[in-house]
Design a protein around this motif. Structure first.
Motif, PDB file in Angstrom:
ATOM      1  N   LEU A  36      39.624  37.296  28.975  1.00 32.49           N
ATOM      2  CA  LEU A  36      39.116  38.657  29.093  1.00 32.49           C
ATOM      3  C   LEU A  36      39.355  39.478  27.816  1.00 32.49           C
ATOM      4  CD1 LEU A  36      37.757  40.101  31.525  1.00 32.49           C
ATOM      5  CD2 LEU A  36      39.975  41.137  32.001  1.00 32.49           C
ATOM      6  N   PRO A  37      38.802  39.062  26.679  1.00 31.07           N
ATOM      7  CA  PRO A  37      38.926  39.909  25.482  1.00 31.07           C
ATOM      8  C   PRO A  37      38.042  41.156  25.603  1.00 31.07           C
ATOM      9  CG  PRO A  37      37.477  38.068  25.035  1.00 31.07           C
ATOM     10  CD  PRO A  37      38.028  37.845  26.427  1.00 31.07           C
ATOM     11  N   GLY A  38      38.507  42.265  25.047  1.00 34.79           N
ATOM     12  CA  GLY A  38      37.704  43.484  25.028  1.00 34.79           C
ATOM     13  C   GLY A  38      37.594  44.147  26.383  1.00 34.79           C
ATOM     14  N   ALA A  39      36.545  44.949  26.575  1.00 35.72           N
ATOM     15  CA  ALA A  39      36.332  45.684  27.818  1.00 35.72           C
ATOM     16  C   ALA A  39      36.083  44.712  28.975  1.00 35.72           C
ATOM     17  CB  ALA A  39      35.160  46.640  27.662  1.00 35.72           C
ATOM     18  N   PRO A  40      36.718  44.934  30.131  1.00 39.64           N
ATOM     19  CA  PRO A  40      36.596  43.984  31.239  1.00 39.64           C
ATOM     20  C   PRO A  40      35.357  44.163  32.095  1.00 39.64           C
ATOM     21  CG  PRO A  40      38.096  45.737  31.842  1.00 39.64           C
ATOM     22  CD  PRO A  40      37.687  46.010  30.415  1.00 39.64           C
ATOM     23  N   ASP A  41      34.582  45.202  31.876  1.00 38.05           N
ATOM     24  CA  ASP A  41      33.479  45.538  32.777  1.00 38.05           C
ATOM     25  C   ASP A  41      32.510  44.374  32.963  1.00 38.05           C
ATOM     26  OD1 ASP A  41      34.651  47.984  32.790  1.00 38.05           O
ATOM     27  OD2 ASP A  41      33.157  48.971  31.518  1.00 38.05           O
ATOM     28  N   GLY A  42      32.187  44.089  34.226  1.00 38.66           N
ATOM     29  CA  GLY A  42      31.176  43.092  34.537  1.00 38.66           C
ATOM     30  C   GLY A  42      31.644  41.657  34.509  1.00 38.66           C
ATOM     31  N   HIS A  43      32.957  41.445  34.404  1.00 37.65           N
ATOM     32  CA  HIS A  43      33.493  40.087  34.349  1.00 37.65           C
ATOM     33  C   HIS A  43      34.638  39.946  35.346  1.00 37.65           C
ATOM     34  CE1 HIS A  43      31.270  39.049  30.677  1.00 37.65           C
ATOM     35  NE2 HIS A  43      31.531  40.288  30.275  1.00 37.65           N
ATOM     36  N   PRO A  44      34.895  38.725  35.829  1.00 36.69           N
ATOM     37  CA  PRO A  44      36.094  38.511  36.630  1.00 36.69           C
ATOM     38  C   PRO A  44      37.328  38.938  35.847  1.00 36.69           C
ATOM     39  CG  PRO A  44      34.657  36.592  36.758  1.00 36.69           C
ATOM     40  CD  PRO A  44      34.092  37.483  35.695  1.00 36.69           C
ATOM     41  N   THR A  45      38.263  39.575  36.545  1.00 35.15           N
ATOM     42  CA  THR A  45      39.420  40.127  35.849  1.00 35.15           C
ATOM     43  C   THR A  45      40.741  39.513  36.277  1.00 35.15           C
ATOM     44  OG1 THR A  45      39.567  41.905  37.496  1.00 35.15           O
ATOM     45  CG2 THR A  45      38.261  42.340  35.508  1.00 35.15           C
ATOM     46  N   TYR A  46      40.958  39.448  37.593  1.00 33.25           N
ATOM     47  CA  TYR A  46      42.256  39.017  38.110  1.00 33.25           C
ATOM     48  C   TYR A  46      42.038  38.468  39.509  1.00 33.25           C
ATOM     49  CZ  TYR A  46      47.138  39.383  39.663  1.00 33.25           C
ATOM     50  OH  TYR A  46      48.395  39.113  40.150  1.00 33.25           O
ATOM     51  N   GLY A  47      42.838  37.476  39.890  1.00 36.99           N
ATOM     52  CA  GLY A  47      42.611  36.758  41.129  1.00 36.99           C
ATOM     53  C   GLY A  47      42.717  37.574  42.399  1.00 36.99           C
ATOM     54  N   ARG A  48      43.383  38.713  42.347  1.00 36.99           N
ATOM     55  CA  ARG A  48      43.429  39.574  43.525  1.00 36.99           C
ATOM     56  C   ARG A  48      42.184  40.439  43.650  1.00 36.99           C
ATOM     57  NH1 ARG A  48      45.190  44.516  43.540  1.00 36.99           N
ATOM     58  NH2 ARG A  48      46.530  44.212  41.711  1.00 36.99           N
ATOM     59  N   VAL A  49      41.429  40.534  42.585  1.00 35.69           N
ATOM     60  CA  VAL A  49      40.278  41.435  42.551  1.00 35.69           C
ATOM     61  C   VAL A  49      38.972  40.694  42.810  1.00 35.69           C
ATOM     62  CG1 VAL A  49      39.000  43.090  41.124  1.00 35.69           C
ATOM     63  CG2 VAL A  49      41.506  42.956  40.968  1.00 35.69           C
ATOM     64  N   ASP A  50      38.789  39.549  42.157  1.00 37.53           N
ATOM     65  CA  ASP A  50      37.542  38.821  42.340  1.00 37.53           C
ATOM     66  C   ASP A  50      37.731  37.358  41.974  1.00 37.53           C
ATOM     67  OD1 ASP A  50      36.229  40.803  39.602  1.00 37.53           O
ATOM     68  OD2 ASP A  50      37.707  39.198  39.538  1.00 37.53           O
ATOM     69  N   ASN A  51      36.771  36.555  42.408  1.00 36.02           N
ATOM     70  CA  ASN A  51      36.814  35.125  42.173  1.00 36.02           C
ATOM     71  C   ASN A  51      35.387  34.596  42.301  1.00 36.02           C
ATOM     72  OD1 ASN A  51      36.859  32.239  43.405  1.00 36.02           O
ATOM     73  ND2 ASN A  51      38.863  32.438  42.436  1.00 36.02           N
ATOM     74  N   ARG A 217      35.033  51.195  50.915  1.00 33.50           N
ATOM     75  CA  ARG A 217      36.364  51.347  51.488  1.00 33.50           C
ATOM     76  C   ARG A 217      36.962  49.996  51.874  1.00 33.50           C
ATOM     77  NH1 ARG A 217      40.015  55.077  51.625  1.00 33.50           N
ATOM     78  NH2 ARG A 217      40.396  54.894  53.865  1.00 33.50           N
ATOM     79  N   VAL A 218      36.130  49.129  52.440  1.00 35.92           N
ATOM     80  CA  VAL A 218      36.614  47.803  52.827  1.00 35.92           C
ATOM     81  C   VAL A 218      37.041  47.013  51.593  1.00 35.92           C
ATOM     82  CG1 VAL A 218      35.921  45.591  53.847  1.00 35.92           C
ATOM     83  CG2 VAL A 218      35.251  47.744  54.953  1.00 35.92           C
ATOM     84  N   GLU A 219      36.246  47.081  50.513  1.00 34.39           N
ATOM     85  CA  GLU A 219      36.609  46.383  49.278  1.00 34.39           C
ATOM     86  C   GLU A 219      37.897  46.949  48.697  1.00 34.39           C
ATOM     87  OE1 GLU A 219      37.262  45.440  45.275  1.00 34.39           O
ATOM     88  OE2 GLU A 219      36.664  47.470  45.893  1.00 34.39           O
ATOM     89  N   GLU A 220      38.048  48.265  48.758  1.00 30.24           N
ATOM     90  CA  GLU A 220      39.273  48.875  48.238  1.00 30.24           C
ATOM     91  C   GLU A 220      40.483  48.428  49.050  1.00 30.24           C
ATOM     92  OE1 GLU A 220      40.867  53.263  46.828  1.00 30.24           O
ATOM     93  OE2 GLU A 220      39.482  53.142  48.533  1.00 30.24           O
ATOM     94  N   TRP A 221      40.328  48.350  50.369  1.00 35.49           N
ATOM     95  CA  TRP A 221      41.420  47.872  51.214  1.00 35.49           C
ATOM     96  C   TRP A 221      41.823  46.454  50.810  1.00 35.49           C
ATOM     97  CZ3 TRP A 221      45.247  48.775  54.480  1.00 35.49           C
ATOM     98  CH2 TRP A 221      45.754  47.715  55.229  1.00 35.49           C
ATOM     99  N   ARG A 222      40.846  45.593  50.606  1.00 40.66           N
ATOM    100  CA  ARG A 222      41.167  44.214  50.224  1.00 40.66           C
ATOM    101  C   ARG A 222      41.891  44.171  48.888  1.00 40.66           C
ATOM    102  NH1 ARG A 222      36.557  39.585  49.426  1.00 40.66           N
ATOM    103  NH2 ARG A 222      36.126  40.787  47.531  1.00 40.66           N
ATOM    104  N   ARG A 223      41.362  44.904  47.915  1.00 36.61           N
ATOM    105  CA  ARG A 223      41.927  44.879  46.565  1.00 36.61           C
ATOM    106  C   ARG A 223      43.333  45.472  46.515  1.00 36.61           C
ATOM    107  NH1 ARG A 223      40.646  49.088  43.466  1.00 36.61           N
ATOM    108  NH2 ARG A 223      38.665  49.283  44.592  1.00 36.61           N
ATOM    109  N   VAL A 224      43.549  46.562  47.230  1.00 36.23           N
ATOM    110  CA  VAL A 224      44.832  47.249  47.169  1.00 36.23           C
ATOM    111  C   VAL A 224      45.874  46.588  48.077  1.00 36.23           C
ATOM    112  CG1 VAL A 224      46.006  49.446  47.631  1.00 36.23           C
ATOM    113  CG2 VAL A 224      43.780  49.435  46.491  1.00 36.23           C
ATOM    114  N   SER A 225      45.468  46.148  49.258  1.00 37.40           N
ATOM    115  CA  SER A 225      46.420  45.535  50.190  1.00 37.40           C
ATOM    116  C   SER A 225      46.760  44.103  49.805  1.00 37.40           C
ATOM    117  CB  SER A 225      45.851  45.552  51.614  1.00 37.40           C
ATOM    118  OG  SER A 225      44.768  44.642  51.735  1.00 37.40           O
TER     119      SER A 225
END
Length: 368
Positions: A36-51, A217-225
């Motif tokens: 993840l060099p540079g700005a992270p927008d539009g790319h997978p970032t971290y395993g708790r966030v996306d896959n 809201r559901v996505e935020e719950w998943r990401r934060v919890s």
């Protein structure tokens, strides 16, 4: 009539977007970090966030539900996300008293202490008293384990008119058997551990809604919890979804035939299956469902007879849960459900139906 998803397209959703040389089967992305060099927008970032494996599974589920979907590590993970994304201190919710018991436990032990008012009604009397003052109405149709049904379209209209939102647990029928979102329900939840995965080798659940704010809201719950699915389990679910259509068709067709035969067996004192014209749910099932499902229930004379029937049948696995390729059964009173001691929930699998009937019939006959 509700839209029937084109299940053939599921097999090619990924393939039609492939570039030359890419694998046809879904790759498993087993990584917690991404380059993840540079700005992270539009790319997978971290395993708790996306896959990327999640994304492909959600793409298939969204096709089935005709709505955005998010996956969770279990059916209860999905139910928890839907509820915690829609209630707050002071909210008033209504849940079925005869639905899946863990939903009631979640509401009683975790939502109520946070200031959420929880009320219960049985499915057959769910609409009695109306829905005024309820912020969230949670329905389950058919109910688990009793297989009672409720008019989802009418509930959706009445709750919306009263200013609330609806959540429907569609685990028992899947999007191929019933389409709550098409009937006006705001949010669908399901345990994909059951028929969607279909092989009793994973835990998974999903939330679907056509309301963008709810899904945020559901996505935020998943990401934060941190209530995230494992990539390997997601990969297994993707593989299971590719055979859902053929498995579900076989299971429902077999269940219909078995219910008709079991209804005439002298050892069976009561049977519930929405596909039987004599069943209390039959007329409503014909109206709002495209299939009658693979679950049926029978009541035998006693706890001992129920246990004997289950444990002595070579083509039944005595196990909790349902929806797998292996037929399974359990006496639900052992978990505290308010049912007769001889009540058996039977999940019909993919065995050849005549072989399965012979095994069930022999086990019932041996009870005499």
């Amino acid at each position: 009539m509700a839209r029937t998803p084109k299940t053939g397209e599921i097999l090619h959703l990924r393939g039609n977007a492939l570039s030359k040389g890419e694998p046809v089967a879904l790759p498993l992305t087993q990584s917690s970090m991404f380059h993840l060099p540079g700005a992270p927008d539009g790319h997978p970032t971290y395993g708790r966030v996306d896959n990327p494996t999640w994304t492909q599974v959600e793409h298939v589920l969204a096709h089935l539900e005709d709505a955005p979907c998010l996956i969770f590590p279990s059916g209860m993970g999905a139910i928890s996300a839907a509820l915690f994304a829609t209630v707050r201190a002071g909210s008033r919710i209504l849940i079925p008293s005869d639905g899946y018991y863990v939903t009631r436990l979640l509401a009683d032990r975790f939502l109520a202490p946070l200031g959420v008012s929880v009320e219960e009604r049985p499915t057959t009397a769910f609409a009695q008293g109306g829905f005024d003052g309820f912020d969230v109405v949670f329905v389950e149709s058919p109910s688990n384990p009793g297989l009672d049904m409720i008019d989802l379209a009418q509930v959706a209209r009445d709750v919306r008119a009263a200013g609330g939102i609806t959540i429907a647990d569609n685990t028992t029928l899947t999007p191929l058997g019933q389409r709550p979102l098409d009937l006006g329900i705001d949010i669908v939840v399901a345990s994909d551990t059951k028929a969607m995965g279909g092989h009793s080798d994973l835990l998974m659940g999903h939330v679907a809604s056509r309301d963008a704010q709810i899904m945020e809201r559901v996505e935020e719950w998943r990401r934060v919890s941190g209530a995230i699915p494992g990539p390997h389990e997601a990969w297994l679910l993707h593989r299971g979804l590719e055979t859902l259509d053929v498995r579900f068709d076989r299971m429902c067709s077999s269940a219909q035939l078995l219910a008709e035969r079991l209804a005439d067996h002298p050892a069976v004192t009561q049977i519930r299956y929405p596909g039987l014209p004599s069943d209390p749910s039959h007329d409503l099932a014909c109206k709002q469902s495209t299939r009658f499902g693979f679950l049926l229930t029978i009541t035998l004379a006693s706890e001992d007879q129920a246990e004997g029937f289950i444990n002595n049948c070579p083509l039944l696995r005595p196990a909790t849960s349902f929806g797998g390729v292996h037929s399974s059964a359990e006496r639900r009173a052992r978990w505290g459900d308010q049912v007769d001691p001889g009540f058996v929930r039977l999940s019909v699998g993919c065995e050849p139906v005549d072989e399965l009937w012979q095994a069930l019939n022999d086990s019932l006959n041996a009870l005499a």
